[in-house]
Design a protein around this motif. Structure first.
Motif, mmCIF file in Angstrom:
data_model
loop_
_atom_site.group_PDB
_atom_site.id
_atom_site.type_symbol
_atom_site.label_atom_id
_atom_site.label_comp_id
_atom_site.label_asym_id
_atom_site.label_seq_id
_atom_site.Cartn_x
_atom_site.Cartn_y
_atom_site.Cartn_z
ATOM 1 N N PRO A 1 0.851 -1.195 0.000
ATOM 2 C CA PRO A 1 0.000 0.000 0.000
ATOM 3 C C PRO A 1 0.885 1.242 0.000
ATOM 4 C CG PRO A 1 0.087 -0.940 2.198
ATOM 5 C CD PRO A 1 0.909 -1.832 1.319
ATOM 6 N N HIS A 2 0.788 2.040 -1.071
ATOM 7 C CA HIS A 2 1.647 3.215 -1.217
ATOM 8 C C HIS A 2 1.041 4.364 -0.406
ATOM 9 C CE1 HIS A 2 4.176 5.827 -4.202
ATOM 10 N NE2 HIS A 2 4.476 6.040 -2.944
ATOM 11 N N PRO A 3 1.671 4.732 0.714
ATOM 12 C CA PRO A 3 1.059 5.714 1.615
ATOM 13 C C PRO A 3 1.249 7.161 1.156
ATOM 14 C CG PRO A 3 3.128 4.962 2.535
ATOM 15 C CD PRO A 3 2.914 4.178 1.259
ATOM 16 N N ALA B 1 2.603 11.375 -2.411
ATOM 17 C CA ALA B 1 2.852 9.980 -2.067
ATOM 18 C C ALA B 1 4.290 9.810 -1.585
ATOM 19 C CB ALA B 1 2.579 9.079 -3.262
ATOM 20 N N ILE C 1 4.680 10.277 6.820
ATOM 21 C CA ILE C 1 3.419 9.612 6.522
ATOM 22 C C ILE C 1 2.398 10.076 7.560
ATOM 23 C CG2 ILE C 1 2.211 7.400 6.408
ATOM 24 C CD1 ILE C 1 4.817 6.101 5.533
ATOM 25 N N SER D 1 -5.164 6.610 7.764
ATOM 26 C CA SER D 1 -4.064 6.206 6.896
ATOM 27 C C SER D 1 -4.575 6.226 5.457
ATOM 28 C CB SER D 1 -3.597 4.794 7.275
ATOM 29 O OG SER D 1 -2.635 4.326 6.359
ATOM 30 N N THR E 1 -3.782 5.455 1.505
ATOM 31 C CA THR E 1 -2.890 4.714 0.629
ATOM 32 C C THR E 1 -3.530 4.488 -0.738
ATOM 33 O OG1 THR E 1 -3.709 2.524 1.298
ATOM 34 C CG2 THR E 1 -1.886 3.456 2.582
#
Length: 292
Positions: free
Chosen positions: A139-141, A210, A229, A234, A236
Motif C-alpha cells: 500500500p503506497h502511503p 505519495a 506519513i 491512513s 494509501t
C-alpha cells in the motif's frame, strides 16, 4: 552472516518455492500426465509459454525511480521492479526480455501480448475491466513534505487555514489534500516542478504527495525539509502488478503467492529500500510505518 550464507539462504528460498509449486520437478510432469486431456489447460497461456520459451517479457519504464533505472552507458537496468523480475527469472529458470514502455502503455502492451507482466501499476476499477491484477505488492502511503520546524503526525495537524499546502493540479496528490485537509490554504500548480519551487522558496509550508515522490524529492534537495506519513486516517493507493486477462489464472495466482511470500519474509521491503537508494534515499530515511 557471510555473503556465502546469504547466497545459500536465497537458494534455499527458491528451492522451497520450486518444490511447493512443482516448478521444474518430476512431480509436476507426473501430475500433468495423470490429468485427463479434456481438463488440461489450453496451450496458449502465459505461464506455460514463459516456461516453454524460457523468456519472461516485462515492461520497463525509463527514469521511473525507485522502480526502474537504466544506465545509459551500459544499458543495464536496475531498481525495485528489476529486483523483483530478476528473482522471478531465477525461480522460473528463464531469461528476461525488456520492453520499454510507460505506465499507461503497459496496460496496452499486456492486451497486445507484447509483455507478460507489468510492474508498479495502481489497480484501478478502469484498469481492472481489461487486465487482471495480482495480490497487493504494497500500500503506497500518502503524507506530506514538511518545512523545517513544522511538526505533523496526522492530517488534522495540517488541516488549518494558516497552513499553506502546494499540490500539482489534477493529481491524486491534490485530491488527497482537498479531501483530508480541506481547511488548509491549498495552492494548485501546473507541475511537480512548480510545486517543488514553491516549497524550496518557502512560499508554502508543506507539499502533500505519495511517499516515493516525497522521499526522492528530499533526497535531491535536503533543504526541502522532511517527509512524514500522516495518520488518522491512513491514506494509501495500492501498488501492484498486472497480467493479461486469460481464462487460465495460474500465472496470476503464482505471482500472488510469490508476492505474499516475499512480503512475509521481508524480502520485498529490502528490494524497495535498495531501489530508493538509487534515488539517493538512505535506508534510515524510509519510514518504519511503510508496510511492505
Amino acid at each position: 552472516m557471510t555473503q556465502s550464507d546469504d547466497i545459500a539462504i536465497s537458494e534455499d528460498r527458491r528451492d522451497a518455492l520450486r518444490y511447493a509449486l512443482g516448478i521444474g520437478s518430476g512431480a509436476a510432469l507426473a501430475a500433468a500426465m495423470a490429468t485427463p486431456a479434456s481438463a488440461q489447460t489450453q496451450a496458449d497461456n502465459t505461464l506455460d509459454r514463459i516456461r516453454a520459451n524460457k523468456v519472461l517479457r516485462i515492461a520497463v519504464l525509463p527514469g521511473e525511480l525507485p522502480y526502474f533505472n537504466k544506465d545509459l552507458a551500459t544499458g543495464t537496468w536496475s531498481g525495485f521492479s528489476i529486483e523483483m523480475a530478476n528473482d522471478l527469472a531465477k525461480l522460473l529458470d528463464v531469461k528476461l526480455e525488456y520492453v520499454e514502455s510507460t505506465y499507461g502503455n503497459s496496460i496496452l502492451d499486456l492486451q497486445a501480448n507484447k509483455i507478460d507482466l507489468g510492474f508498479a501499476l495502481n489497480p484501478t476499477p478502469q484498469r481492472a475491466l481489461v487486465v487482471d491484477f495480482t495480490n497487493l505488492v504494497f500500500p503506497h502511503p500518502f503524507g506530506a513534505m514538511l518545512k523545517k520546524g513544522l511538526e505533523a503526525k496526522t492530517w488534522a495537524d495540517i488541516n488549518k487555514p494558516e497552513v499553506k499546502i502546494a499540490v500539482d493540479v489534477g493529481s491524486a496528490n491534490e485530491a488527497v489534500a482537498r479531501r483530508f485537509a480541506p481547511n488548509a490554504t491549498i495552492k494548485s500548480l501546473k507541475s511537480r516542478d512548480e510545486v517543488m519551487l514553491e516549497m524550496s522558496s518557502g512560499r508554502v509550508d508543506c507539499v502533500v504527495n505519495a511517499l516515493v515522490l516525497g522521499l526522492t524529492a528530499i533526497a535531491k534537495n535536503p533543504n526541502l525539509g522532511t517527509y512524514k506519513i500522516l495518520a488518522s486516517p491512513s491514506v494509501t493507493i495500492a501498488s501492484g502488478t498486472a497480467v493479461r486477462r486469460e481464462q487460465d489464472k495460474r500465472w496470476r495466482d503464482f505471482l500472488s503467492v510469490w508476492i505474499d511470500y516475499n512480503r512475509g519474509i521481508g524480502q520485498m521491503r529490502e528490494w524497495f529500500v535498495k531501489g530508493l537508494g538509487l534515488a539517493g534515499v538512505k535506508p534510515e530515511d524510509v519510514p518504519v510505518e511503510l508496510s511492505i
